[in-house]
Structures are given as structure tokens and as C-alpha cells.
Design an enzyme around this catalytic site. Structure first.
Site, PDB file in Angstrom:
ATOM      1  N   TYR A  26       0.896  14.199   0.477  1.00 11.16           N
ATOM      2  CA  TYR A  26       0.249  14.744   1.679  1.00 11.16           C
ATOM      3  C   TYR A  26       0.400  16.358   1.652  1.00 11.16           C
ATOM      4  O   TYR A  26       0.734  17.033   2.650  1.00 11.16           O
ATOM      5  CB  TYR A  26       1.074  14.188   3.001  1.00 11.16           C
TER       6      TYR A  26
ATOM      7  N   ARG B 289       2.789  20.013   5.778  1.00 14.14           N
ATOM      8  CA  ARG B 289       3.999  19.052   6.584  1.00 14.14           C
ATOM      9  C   ARG B 289       4.657  20.034   7.308  1.00 14.14           C
ATOM     10  O   ARG B 289       5.282  19.610   8.429  1.00 14.14           O
ATOM     11  CB  ARG B 289       4.588  18.489   5.402  1.00 14.14           C
TER      12      ARG B 289
ATOM     13  N   CYS C 288      -2.413  33.958   9.412  1.00 10.36           N
ATOM     14  CA  CYS C 288      -2.058  34.339  10.517  1.00 10.36           C
ATOM     15  C   CYS C 288      -1.528  33.707  11.623  1.00 10.36           C
ATOM     16  O   CYS C 288      -2.714  33.337  12.654  1.00 10.36           O
ATOM     17  CB  CYS C 288      -3.357  35.315  10.861  1.00 10.36           C
ATOM     18  N   GLU C 289      -0.700  32.923  11.420  1.00 12.25           N
ATOM     19  CA  GLU C 289      -0.294  31.717  12.515  1.00 12.25           C
ATOM     20  C   GLU C 289       1.228  32.076  12.509  1.00 12.25           C
ATOM     21  O   GLU C 289       1.872  31.910  11.380  1.00 12.25           O
ATOM     22  CB  GLU C 289      -0.646  30.366  12.002  1.00 12.25           C
TER      23      GLU C 289
ATOM     24  N   GLU D 157       0.866  -1.347  -0.003  1.00 17.54           N
ATOM     25  CA  GLU D 157       0.041   0.026   0.181  1.00 17.54           C
ATOM     26  C   GLU D 157       0.692   1.279   0.151  1.00 17.54           C
ATOM     27  O   GLU D 157       0.767   2.217   1.059  1.00 17.54           O
ATOM     28  CB  GLU D 157      -0.830   0.250   1.273  1.00 17.54           C
TER      29      GLU D 157
ATOM     30  N   TYR E  44       4.447  18.701  11.054  1.00 19.23           N
ATOM     31  CA  TYR E  44       5.636  17.847  11.552  1.00 19.23           C
ATOM     32  C   TYR E  44       7.024  18.589  11.504  1.00 19.23           C
ATOM     33  O   TYR E  44       8.064  17.600  11.629  1.00 19.23           O
ATOM     34  CB  TYR E  44       5.818  16.539  10.622  1.00 19.23           C
TER      35      TYR E  44
ATOM     36  N   GLY F  96       2.115   5.144  -0.474  1.00 19.16           N
ATOM     37  CA  GLY F  96       1.641   6.223  -0.948  1.00 19.16           C
ATOM     38  C   GLY F  96       2.633   7.343  -1.075  1.00 19.16           C
ATOM     39  O   GLY F  96       3.035   7.614  -2.378  1.00 19.16           O
ATOM     40  N   ARG F  97       3.358   7.636  -0.386  1.00 18.94           N
ATOM     41  CA  ARG F  97       4.372   8.576  -0.351  1.00 18.94           C
ATOM     42  C   ARG F  97       5.541   8.383  -1.487  1.00 18.94           C
ATOM     43  O   ARG F  97       5.905   9.095  -2.343  1.00 18.94           O
ATOM     44  CB  ARG F  97       4.970   8.887   0.949  1.00 18.94           C
TER      45      ARG F  97
HETATM   46  C1  LIG Z   1      -1.207   6.273   4.982  1.00 23.90           C
HETATM   47  C2  LIG Z   1      -1.468   4.716   4.698  1.00 23.90           C
HETATM   48  C3  LIG Z   1      -0.335   4.088   3.892  1.00 23.90           C
HETATM   49  C4  LIG Z   1       0.355   4.936   2.935  1.00 23.90           C
HETATM   50  O1  LIG Z   1       1.612   5.403   3.803  1.00 23.90           O
HETATM   51  P1  LIG Z   1       2.787   6.166   3.099  1.00 23.90           P
HETATM   52  O2  LIG Z   1       3.850   6.191   4.074  1.00 23.90           O
HETATM   53  O3  LIG Z   1       2.467   7.212   2.228  1.00 23.90           O
HETATM   54  O4  LIG Z   1       3.133   4.814   2.025  1.00 23.90           O
HETATM   55  C5  LIG Z   1      -0.514   2.608   3.668  1.00 23.90           C
HETATM   56  N1  LIG Z   1      -1.758   1.902   4.454  1.00 23.90           N
HETATM   57  C6  LIG Z   1      -2.271   2.507   5.344  1.00 23.90           C
HETATM   58  C7  LIG Z   1      -3.255   1.598   6.177  1.00 23.90           C
HETATM   59  C8  LIG Z   1      -2.139   4.102   5.695  1.00 23.90           C
HETATM   60  O5  LIG Z   1      -2.667   4.366   6.715  1.00 23.90           O
END
Ligand SMILES: *Cc1c(COP(=O)(O)O)cnc(C)c1O
Length: 430
Positions: A386, A313, A358-359, A274, A317, A276-277
Site C-alpha cells: 500500500y 498511509r 501543500c497539506e 488472499e 490512517y 497482500g500486506r
Molecule cells: C485488500 C484485500 C486483500 C488483502 O488484504 P491484506 O490485508 O493486504 O492481506 C485480500 N482480499 C480482499 C478481497 C481484499 O480486498
């Protein structure tokens, strides 16, 4: 910086298109994505996974823009969603429901209904209570829900605490020690069908070790389940692979996948990931204009037209994003020495890069050495993940436009929001 964003001479380009041209056509702030970069990162995953049955479920929350989802759908990706809204986006973008896994600790009955109707691949169930609810919803629809349990392997991802999700104290997943009992319960419920197991230990991991430690615990669980006659079709090891923002040295996609496949050696279950980034992070930049320069006793400020509402971000973070001038100053050797009609060379100075919100926490970068003037364009790098998906309308700021570059073409993929859209659903008192 990915190869798809690069200087040609002193001009920053996305693939074959100058970012100055994009700003002139579409305005700022504007997210700019490279289709080639998206495609390349996806291809790195699929190539590394060749020879093992697999499905890459792109984690939609990293960037849920339809055009981005559509690029991955065309490449055959599945999707990892965390809400009914994300499911609707996936379907609107041409994604295949049968390749969708549904994660998240708080799925509502309505969201389960939507996903069962669409016929998703798997519910990644995160608690005992959710298991019962899913069984009820499926029963009411005379359906059988496919499920995996998200198991918390209690592994330290060694990343920012806000994005560490695999420790015992985390709200995510079911405790490792309770997993077997919950699988037994799932087996006994009439409207559930066990298809897999999943974990996701955190985000922006820069080492393989924690992934392997998690995989090994999950595999031990798979063996225990098999000994009870509970056989799984897939093992989903989540996302979380980090990218290089600054000096991080995350494993290459190919090395990360190879390490996972070594851990899985000899096993027949389908591997689901899964990411994402790692798929989108370095495939996008945020293009922004310098509005004002402000010189103080302690600090100088470059006030830009993008802000924390556009890219959260840094504020959330304390994350680092590289910030580059879209037109860089010619290096001293290459510039014709002094005196081109009084054109003054820009001084490079140390700036705080801040937005109009304004922060005090509204910054995109600290202490950056830049040669800029008012109306200079800047590119905030590694903004594909993100970024837009976490943006808000704080300070009644319409969200940025988005464009996708493909070779020498630029496609507007999201119009800049208007203020009227922001309060379209609001009402005055009678
Ligand atoms: C956010 C998330 C991802 C993706 O995370 P990345 O760090 O962007 O790869 C995969 N699985 C679940 C369940 C998530 O919550």
C-alpha cells in the site's frame, strides 16, 4: 525491519546492496524491494500449507508493480484482483488467469467480460445484483461463470475502521443470513457455476481470533449448503494478516496458517488465501533525501523529497512507519574521539518528517529522533504494501522510481515518471 534490510557497519543495505549506492544510481524518492524477502514470505505460506490442497492468491492491490507480480507468478502464485486493470497487470506480468480470483463490490460488465475471456478461476460475487449481472454477461458470451459468494461473517477484525471489512455495516460481501438464499439463486441461474465461498474481514489484523471466528462461520455455512446438495470446491478465507510496523505482534505466517488448518481439519475443499500486506509489506522501503532542516519554536522539521503522494498511509490512517538514517552516526565508543579535521558530529534532534506537498497532513513521521543533515538519506521502512500502489500525482509530482534488489544486483523495475507523462493526455481548449 525484515532481515533483508540491515546495517552493515553504519550503512543501511538491501540484501547486499547499499542504499546509498541505489540513491546515487536511481535518485530519490525511490521504492526499493528485496526479491529474497518477497520469496521468503511466499515460501512461509506454501510451507505451512503443505499437506492441504491450496492456492495462494496474492492480493494485487497491495503492490501491483509488474516486477513484484512477476516474482510471485514465477513462484506459482495465484492472484486476487479487484479490477480489470489489475487483471491486465497480472497477465502482463506472466500470471496465470486460471489462478485468478476477482473480488470487489463494483465489477462492471466490461470487467466481467474481460475476466471471462481470460478464463479466471472464480468471481467473488458481493451482491444479489452482481449475481444477476454476471449471469447475463456470461450468457451473452455463451459461457458459464465460476463463482463464489463473498459472505460477510459479521466479525470484528479489531483493526483500523477504514480497513475493517467484515462487519454488518460494511459495504463488502453479502449478509450471512442471506447467503443460502443467494446460493440457491445462483444454482438456478443457467450461466453460473458455484465453485466456492469467500470472506475477507479486514486488513492488518494482529490476532488469530477473528480469523478463526470468521472461518467457523464460513464452515457452518459450507455444511448447510452441502445439506442442500450445493458442494463447494474451495474455501477462500481472504487476506488480512498484519505485519510488524512498530510494536505490533501479529502471529507468524506459519502460526496463522496452522490455526486455519486446525479449523479446517478433515475437510477436503481446497483452501485459498488472499494475503497482500503479509507478503510484501516488509519487503520494501521508500528511500528519500532530506532537502531542508527547519527549526521552529515548537517543532523542528525535516523536509524530505518524498511525500504523502508517494506513501499515503501516514496521512490516510495515521499509520506508523519506522524511519532510519541510511548512514547512521558511529556510536560514541567506536568513533575516534573529537577532532577529525573539524568534522562535526551530527546532533540528534526530534523532527517532524514532512514532504513538500501543500497539506498540513503531509507527513511521513512525527517526533522522530534522528541525527541528520541536509542531503542525508532516510529509509522509510515497511513500505512494500500500500505504498506505490496507493501513490498519486497530487501537486503534479511524478511518481517515484522503483528498483528490485536480488542479492548483489539491482534492477530498475519502474522508471521515475516525468512531468510530460503526467499531462500527456490533456488538451487545451480550441
Ligand atoms: C485488500 C484485500 C486483500 C488483502 O488484504 P491484506 O490485508 O493486504 O492481506 C485480500 N482480499 C480482499 C478481497 C481484499 O480486498
Amino acid at each position: 525491519m525484515s532481515d533483508y534490510f540491515h546495517y552493515r557497519g553504519n550503512q543501511l543495505y538491501a540484501e547486499q546492496v547499499s542504499l546509498t549506492d541505489i540513491a546515487a544510481r536511481f535518485g530519490t524518492p525511490c521504492y526499493v524491494y528485496s526479491r529474497a524477502a518477497l520469496t521468503e514470505s511466499f515460501r512461509q505460506f506454501t510451507q505451512a500449507l503443505q499437506g492441504h490442497e491450496h492456492l495462494i492468491c496474492y492480493a494485487v492491490k497491495a503492490n501491483s508493480s509488474l516486477a513484484v507480480l512477476n516474482v510471485f507468478a514465477r513462484l506459482g502464485a495465484g492472484f486476487d484482483i479487484v479490477s480489470g486493470g489489475e487483471l491486465q497487470r497480472v497477465l502482463a506480468a506472466g500470471g496465470d488467469a486460471r489462478k485468478v480470483v476477482f473480488s470487489g463490490v463494483g465489477k462492471s460488465a466490461a470487467e466481467m467480460h474481460l475476466a471471462l475471456d481470460a478464463g479466471i478461476l472464480c468471481f467473488n460475487v458481493e451482491s444479489a445484483a452482481e449475481l444477476e449481472c454476471l449471469n447475463d454477461v456470461a450468457g451473452n458470451m455463451s459461457k458459464v461463470a465460476p463463482l463464489s459468494l463473498r459472505v460477510n461473517p459479521d466479525v470484528d477484525a479489531k483493526t483500523h475502521p477504514y480497513i475493517s471489512t467484515g462487519l454488518k455495516q460494511s459495504k463488502f460481501g453479502v449478509a450471512y443470513g442471506e447467503a443460502v438464499a443467494l446460493y440457491r439463486r445462483a444454482r438456478d441461474l443457467p450461466h453460473l457455476r458455484i465453485v466456492g465461498v469467500d470472506c475477507h474481514i479486514g486488513s492488518q489484523l494482529t490476532e488469530v481470533g477473528p480469523f478463526i471466528a470468521a472461518a467457523e462461520k464460513i464452515l457452518a455455512l459450507v455444511d448447510t449448503l452441502a445439506s442442500e446438495g450445493i458442494r463447494l470446491e474451495h474455501i477462500d478465507l481472504g487476506g488480512g494478516l498484519g505485519i510488524r510496523y512498530r510494536e505490533e505482534t501479529p502471529p507468524a505466517i506459519a502460526d496463522y496458517v496452522a490455526a486455519l488448518l486446525r479449523a479446517l481439519r478433515g475437510r477436503g475443499e481446497k483452501l485459498i488465501l488472499e494475503p497482500g500486506r503479509a507478503l510484501v509489506g516488509n519487503a520494501g522501503v521508500l528511500l528519500t533525501l532530506v532537502e531542508y532542516l527547519k527549526y521552529g519554536e515548537e517543532k523542528n522539521f525535516a523536509i524530505i523529497d518524498a511525500a504523502m503522494n508517494d506513501l499515503m498511509r501516514p496521512t490516510l490512517y495515521d499509520a506508523y512507519h519506522e524511519i532510519l538514517p541510511v548512514r547512521r552516526e558511529p556510536s560514541p565508543q567506536s568513533s575516534p574521539a573529537s577532532g577529525r579535521g573539524g568534522e562535526r558530529e551530527m546532533q540528534s534532534l526530534i523532527y517532524e518528517i514532512v514532504g513538500p506537498v501543500c497539506e498540513t497532513g503531509d507527513f511521513l513521521g512525527h517526533a522522530r529522533n534522528l541525527a541528520i543533515a541536509p542531503q542525508s538519506l532516510l529509509a522509510v521502512l515497511s513500505a512494500g504494501a500500500y505504498g506505490m500502489s496507493m501513490s498519486s500525482n497530487y501537486n503534479t509530482r511524478p511518481r517515484a522510481a522503483e528498483v528490485m534488489v536480488d542479492g548483489d544486483a539491482v534492477y530498475p523495475v519502474r522508471e521515475r515518471e516525468t512531468v510530460a507523462q503526467l499531462y500527456a493526455g490533456e488538451k487545451l481548449l480550441p
